[in-house]
Write an enzyme that holds these catalytic residues in place. Sequence first.
Site, short mmCIF file in Angstrom:
data_model
loop_
_atom_site.label_atom_id
_atom_site.label_comp_id
_atom_site.label_asym_id
_atom_site.label_seq_id
_atom_site.Cartn_x
_atom_site.Cartn_y
_atom_site.Cartn_z
N TYR A 141 -6.14 5.92 5.29
CA TYR A 141 -6.28 4.97 4.18
C TYR A 141 -5.45 3.71 4.43
O TYR A 141 -5.96 2.58 4.33
CB TYR A 141 -5.87 5.63 2.85
CG TYR A 141 -5.69 4.59 1.80
CD1 TYR A 141 -6.81 3.98 1.21
CD2 TYR A 141 -4.43 4.13 1.42
CE1 TYR A 141 -6.66 2.97 0.28
CE2 TYR A 141 -4.26 3.13 0.49
CZ TYR A 141 -5.39 2.56 -0.07
OH TYR A 141 -5.25 1.55 -0.97
N ASP A 157 -9.30 5.55 -0.75
CA ASP A 157 -8.34 6.30 -1.57
C ASP A 157 -9.11 6.96 -2.72
O ASP A 157 -10.35 6.95 -2.74
CB ASP A 157 -7.24 5.36 -2.09
CG ASP A 157 -7.76 4.32 -3.06
OD1 ASP A 157 -9.01 4.21 -3.22
OD2 ASP A 157 -6.95 3.60 -3.66
N GLU A 217 0.82 -1.21 0.00
CA GLU A 217 0.00 0.00 0.00
C GLU A 217 0.86 1.26 0.00
O GLU A 217 0.53 2.24 -0.66
CB GLU A 217 -0.96 0.01 1.20
CG GLU A 217 -2.08 -1.01 1.10
CD GLU A 217 -2.97 -0.80 -0.12
OE1 GLU A 217 -3.05 0.33 -0.63
OE2 GLU A 217 -3.56 -1.79 -0.59
#
Length: 362
Positions: free
Chosen positions: A131, A149, A48
């Site tokens: 996030y 996101d 991520e």
Amino acid sequence: MEKRKTPYPIAPQQAAQIQKSLLDWYDKNKRDLPWRGVCTPYAVWVSEIMAQQTRITFLLKYYDRFMERFPTVQALADADEADLLKAWEGLGYYSRAKNMKKAARKIVSDFGGAIPDTEESLLSLPGIGAYTAGAILSIAYGRAIPAVDGNVLRVMARLEEFTGDISVPAVKKKITETLAQIYPDKNCGDFTQGLMELGATVCIPAGKPKCEECPVKNICKAFKNGTTDKIPVKKVVKPRKHEKITVFVLVCDRKYAIRKRENRGLLYGLWEFPNHEGHLTSEEARTLAAEWGAKPNKTVQAAHKTHTFTHIDWDMQYYLIECTEKPDLFLWADKDELRDIYAIPAAFQPPDFNQINFFGLL
Ligand code: SF4
């Protein structure tokens, strides 16, 4: 985040329909990515962070290499910073790597080396925002916590036809709360990844969304009302800045001049080829190289490229100049050292840097 009433309540049967449609679609259409199927908290975290501001197809070649070099939180916490930046070379936004190392050290010192499983603890770690915390909690720990996101914001804004500006925190909060109502009790990780995948491949950011292929088109309000070209609403972005830079590839005895950037600002603390504001002519470049004490012999070649950051474009003029002196102003490294030791950000790499065959001549 608890499932609670919001200004946009979702009927339970509608939430169930979205869950089923999206999970079925994701099961059949998910891309084969190296971190899928190995959903450890560490793998999710690394993937991520790497994916921020970076296309998935681009980061694939970096992910495996990074995981081999730093396979655990402990290995990352113990990483030598120069090694870490070298492993990150080419991905850009190097503060992400520096923050990951800081976070890894904190995970080791405060959490016994295990990536925490609460939102509060994750948010206390450098470089982890709402996030990334949502992604780790839902994908690795199976919790019903949204990870919102840009892709997910766009899908949700269209699905529920939110007309607010999605860059406004209050609108993002409303969308996040609405999304929390839709989360299933099981398969939360697949649900999160399904939303991300839908936003990346079907409800796309540029151009028309591929609504005919979309698993939730029967529920999508923007599709039903023909407003997909108006939603999501985003504030008008300021025009991008454009800077001209001259980059010097000075070579002497098969060694190249590099120097460390200042410890602040863009690409701070990384290595760079010497450079100067503006586009210099070949003659002006040789004059400046002489002022640096490099005794330029001849300009072998010139090249040009543009490097794009999120807020600025660098329009870069390169000169490859053979010199007969190696002033101490610079560190002089050969091609092997450039490839293996010093992290040169992609912005400064000459057009053929990856082949270490600068301009095809030396
Ligand atoms: Fe996006 Fe179209 Fe699907 Fe709606 S139907 S979520 S606009 S792709």
